[in-house]
Write a protein that holds these residues in place. Sequence first.
Motif, short mmCIF file in Angstrom:
data_model
loop_
_atom_site.label_atom_id
_atom_site.label_comp_id
_atom_site.label_asym_id
_atom_site.label_seq_id
_atom_site.Cartn_x
_atom_site.Cartn_y
_atom_site.Cartn_z
N MET A 1 97.99 9.80 47.69
CA MET A 1 98.52 9.10 48.85
C MET A 1 97.95 9.71 50.12
N THR A 2 97.59 8.86 51.08
CA THR A 2 97.06 9.33 52.35
C THR A 2 98.19 9.47 53.35
N ASP A 3 97.87 10.04 54.50
CA ASP A 3 98.85 10.16 55.57
C ASP A 3 98.92 8.87 56.40
N LYS A 4 97.99 7.97 56.18
CA LYS A 4 97.92 6.73 56.95
C LYS A 4 99.09 5.81 56.59
N ARG A 5 99.72 5.27 57.61
CA ARG A 5 100.70 4.21 57.42
C ARG A 5 100.00 2.92 57.79
N PHE A 6 99.90 2.02 56.84
CA PHE A 6 99.21 0.75 57.07
C PHE A 6 100.11 -0.16 57.90
N LYS A 7 99.52 -0.80 58.91
CA LYS A 7 100.26 -1.72 59.77
C LYS A 7 100.11 -3.13 59.22
N VAL A 8 101.25 -3.79 59.01
CA VAL A 8 101.29 -5.11 58.40
C VAL A 8 102.09 -6.06 59.29
N LEU A 9 101.53 -7.26 59.51
CA LEU A 9 102.21 -8.30 60.28
C LEU A 9 102.34 -9.54 59.42
N PHE A 10 103.57 -10.04 59.29
CA PHE A 10 103.83 -11.30 58.60
C PHE A 10 104.04 -12.38 59.65
N ILE A 11 103.35 -13.51 59.47
CA ILE A 11 103.40 -14.61 60.43
C ILE A 11 103.98 -15.85 59.77
N CYS A 12 104.91 -16.49 60.48
CA CYS A 12 105.42 -17.80 60.08
C CYS A 12 105.83 -18.52 61.36
N ARG A 13 105.74 -19.82 61.36
CA ARG A 13 105.88 -20.60 62.59
C ARG A 13 107.10 -20.20 63.43
N LYS A 14 108.28 -20.17 62.85
CA LYS A 14 109.50 -19.91 63.62
C LYS A 14 109.99 -18.48 63.48
N ASN A 15 109.40 -17.71 62.59
CA ASN A 15 109.77 -16.32 62.37
C ASN A 15 111.28 -16.16 62.23
N ALA A 16 111.88 -17.04 61.41
CA ALA A 16 113.33 -17.02 61.26
C ALA A 16 113.80 -16.75 59.84
N ALA A 17 112.94 -16.92 58.83
CA ALA A 17 113.38 -16.72 57.45
C ALA A 17 112.30 -16.02 56.62
N ARG A 18 111.24 -16.75 56.22
CA ARG A 18 110.24 -16.20 55.30
C ARG A 18 109.59 -14.92 55.82
N SER A 19 109.08 -14.95 57.03
CA SER A 19 108.39 -13.77 57.56
C SER A 19 109.36 -12.62 57.79
N LEU A 20 110.59 -12.92 58.19
CA LEU A 20 111.59 -11.86 58.35
C LEU A 20 111.97 -11.26 57.00
N MET A 21 112.11 -12.11 55.97
CA MET A 21 112.40 -11.58 54.63
C MET A 21 111.25 -10.71 54.14
N ALA A 22 110.01 -11.15 54.38
CA ALA A 22 108.85 -10.36 53.97
C ALA A 22 108.84 -9.02 54.70
N GLU A 23 109.11 -9.03 55.98
CA GLU A 23 109.17 -7.80 56.76
C GLU A 23 110.19 -6.83 56.17
N ALA A 24 111.40 -7.33 55.92
CA ALA A 24 112.47 -6.49 55.38
C ALA A 24 112.14 -5.98 53.98
N LEU A 25 111.58 -6.83 53.16
CA LEU A 25 111.26 -6.43 51.78
C LEU A 25 110.12 -5.42 51.73
N LEU A 26 109.12 -5.56 52.59
CA LEU A 26 108.05 -4.57 52.59
C LEU A 26 108.56 -3.22 53.09
N ARG A 27 109.48 -3.24 54.04
CA ARG A 27 110.08 -1.97 54.47
C ARG A 27 110.81 -1.31 53.30
#
Length: 167
Positions: A1-27
């Motif tokens: 494992m490296t010390d690097k934290r990879f930066k990830v952005l999830f995009i969805c039109r309204k950013n109200a469900a799918r992208s927010l769920m993806a954000e929370a699940l990746l965390r």
Amino acid sequence: MTDKRFKVLFICRKNAARSLMAEALLRRWGMGRFEVYSAGPEPLDQPNPQAMELLRKVGIETDTLHPKSWDLFAGTDAPVMDFIFYACEDTAKLHPPHWPGQPMVAQWNFPDPLSLQGSDIERHALLNLVFGMIERRVKIFCALPDHRLAKLTAADMSDIATGEHAA
């Protein structure tokens, strides 16, 4: 494992469900390996309440999740992403802003659980199905070792292009 934290952005039109769920699940499943964000070109004022309730039911904190404009992640002051994932097909077809750096961009298209015109039971079932699809994709992404993820990032790709990459 490296010390690097990879930066990830999830995009969805309204950013109200799918992208927010993806954000929370990746965390949750990323175990600190990722700095995770989500945004959209037409963010709503509030997250979808059913999506937030589903996240809370599986033990994920939702207080910090809120829709954001993708403009926050464009321009010279924006954080440089390693990965950008489109969670919906219609947004991937739009002309995006200029993303700083050279992030790896991919489509993870999921059905829109907010667009179903059915009964409460049908809408709830679709939301659960989409949640499961997102969680599986996130877990697969998390299973990639850091050295494999690094090979997909712009920094490592530039090393390869200049011949400085050690195999």
